[in-house]
Write an enzyme that holds these catalytic residues in place. Structure first.
Site, PDB file in Angstrom:
ATOM      1  N   ASP A  85       0.867  -1.185   0.000  1.00 47.29           N
ATOM      2  CA  ASP A  85       0.000   0.000   0.000  1.00 47.29           C
ATOM      3  C   ASP A  85       0.901   1.232   0.000  1.00 47.29           C
ATOM      4  O   ASP A  85       1.739   1.401   0.896  1.00 47.29           O
ATOM      5  CB  ASP A  85      -0.912  -0.048   1.228  1.00 47.29           C
ATOM      6  N   ASP A  96      -3.433   7.425  -3.199  1.00 44.72           N
ATOM      7  CA  ASP A  96      -3.384   6.263  -2.305  1.00 44.72           C
ATOM      8  C   ASP A  96      -3.714   5.041  -3.154  1.00 44.72           C
ATOM      9  O   ASP A  96      -4.795   4.984  -3.748  1.00 44.72           O
ATOM     10  CB  ASP A  96      -4.429   6.496  -1.193  1.00 44.72           C
ATOM     11  N   HIS A 156     -12.233   5.494   1.948  1.00 43.18           N
ATOM     12  CA  HIS A 156     -12.347   6.766   2.682  1.00 43.18           C
ATOM     13  C   HIS A 156     -12.217   7.952   1.752  1.00 43.18           C
ATOM     14  O   HIS A 156     -11.635   7.840   0.659  1.00 43.18           O
ATOM     15  CB  HIS A 156     -11.229   6.834   3.738  1.00 43.18           C
ATOM     16  N   HIS A 164      -7.966  10.255   6.115  1.00 45.07           N
ATOM     17  CA  HIS A 164      -9.226   9.546   6.342  1.00 45.07           C
ATOM     18  C   HIS A 164     -10.356  10.542   6.558  1.00 45.07           C
ATOM     19  O   HIS A 164     -10.928  10.631   7.632  1.00 45.07           O
ATOM     20  CB  HIS A 164      -9.080   8.548   7.495  1.00 45.07           C
ATOM     21  N   GLU A 189     -11.017   0.771  -1.436  1.00 45.81           N
ATOM     22  CA  GLU A 189     -10.074  -0.308  -1.152  1.00 45.81           C
ATOM     23  C   GLU A 189     -10.766  -1.566  -0.658  1.00 45.81           C
ATOM     24  O   GLU A 189     -10.832  -1.818   0.535  1.00 45.81           O
ATOM     25  CB  GLU A 189      -8.966   0.142  -0.196  1.00 45.81           C
ATOM     26  N   GLU A 280      -6.502  -1.085  -4.337  1.00 45.92           N
ATOM     27  CA  GLU A 280      -6.939   0.283  -4.009  1.00 45.92           C
ATOM     28  C   GLU A 280      -6.559   1.278  -5.104  1.00 45.92           C
ATOM     29  O   GLU A 280      -5.466   1.213  -5.665  1.00 45.92           O
ATOM     30  CB  GLU A 280      -6.313   0.734  -2.681  1.00 45.92           C
TER      31      GLU A 280
HETATM   32 MN    MN Z   1      -3.847   2.742   0.943  1.00 46.81          MN
HETATM   33 MN    MN Z   2      -6.575   4.101   1.729  1.00 43.96          MN
END
Ligand code: MN
Ligand code: MN
Length: 294
Positions: A85, A96, A156, A164, A189, A280
């Site tokens: 990640d 992200d 998120h 977040h 994700e 993600e």
């Molecule tokens: Mn992530």
């Molecule tokens: Mn994330």
């Protein structure tokens, strides 16, 4: 959205995607996860951006929040399912993205399940879509592969220096009237598992976030507090702290935690030790959704 902000999201996403693709060559049997994480974080900086959070390398039943420790000797082994990640930010605007590599044929379909759920969910990221429809689609897609989504991990929203932000995007269907809005930036994700479909907090904690400041006695705690300020509220790794001794760091962290100065991201594990996959992307909600991390 302001053009300047849009450009930063697009650029952060582009860099994250580029590094995600090039990082795949590093994830191989016998590679030390510490070396992998350090290389990825260095490339992020070499490209003129910053890590939005420490690279997470979570193996098998670990869902998220494992980042290598100082001197971590963990290696990728035959049979592992590795989730990588990666977060990149430019002036707080984040890309992200995450992927899973399986070194066990048995789990290839598990990897496909989270990827397919992500692809299906992205198609729905248009203004006016009920968020609950996105979540239901993720669950339905993962179930169609014969696996369960992780019900207590969510995608998120993203905002400047806020990893977040609202809304939370569950990976299972839920009841809500919330509708996606044009220009909202969200990270989707899906996590899929052959286990219980729940994660629980576990030991250790290797990722933290600074919540505020306060008087502390311990000199190391003061050092950490000053060090952590540079991240503007984004998460940082224990490994990054400029104190060599992990024991000293953990003693100092205890004081910072007790004083409400530090927020913990403990390692998250599947409750029944099922194996987990994750995929993600970061998406800007539009009639034609923009996947910044494509
Ligand atoms: Mn992530
Ligand atoms: Mn994330």
């Amino acid at each position: 959205m302001d053009k300047e902000i849009l450009d930063k999201y697009i650029e952060a996403g582009r860099i994250a995607a580029e590094i995600r693709e090039s990082s795949k060559a590093l994830i191989k049997i016998d590679a030390r996860i510490l070396d992998i994480a350090e290389k990825i974080e260095k490339v992020i900086k070499d490209k003129g951006a910053e890590p939005a959070f420490p690279v997470n390398i979570s193996l098998n039943e670990i869902a998220a929040h494992y980042t290598p420790m100082k001197r971590d000797e963990t290696k990728i082994e035959k049979g592992d399912v590795a989730k990588i990640d990666i977060g990149v930010h430019i002036d707080g605007y984040v890309g992200d993205t995450a992927y899973t590599l399986s070194f066990n044929e048995k789990y290839n379909k598990l990897v496909e399940a989270s990827e397919a759920a992500l692809a299906e969910a992205i198609k729905l990221c248009k203004p006016g879509t009920l968020l609950s429809d996105v979540s239901a689609k993720i669950e339905e897609t993962i179930n169609s592969f014969g696996y369960k989504p992780i019900s207590n991990l969510t995608g998120h929203g993203l905002d400047c220096y806020d990893l977040h932000a609202e809304p939370q995007i569950p990976n299972i269907k839920f009841s809500s009237n919330y509708k996606l809005k044009e220009d909202q930036v969200i990270a989707i994700e899906p996590f899929a598992t052959d286990g219980s479909g729940m994660i629980k907090e576990s030991e250790p904690t290797l990722i933290f976030r600074l919540l505020g400041k306060g008087p502390v006695r311990n000199q190391d705690a003061r050092t950490i507090m000053a060090f952590a300020e540079a991240f503007n509220g984004l998460p940082f790794a224990e490994r990054w702290i400029p104190i060599d001794s992990i024991v000293k760091i953990r003693i100092a962290m205890r004081e910072l935690r007790e004083r409400g100065i530090i927020y913990d991201y403990p390692v998250l594990k599947e409750a029944k030790n099922g194996v987990i996959s994750q995929a993600e992307h970061t998406v800007i909600v539009k009639d034609e959704p923009i996947v910044t991390t494509k």
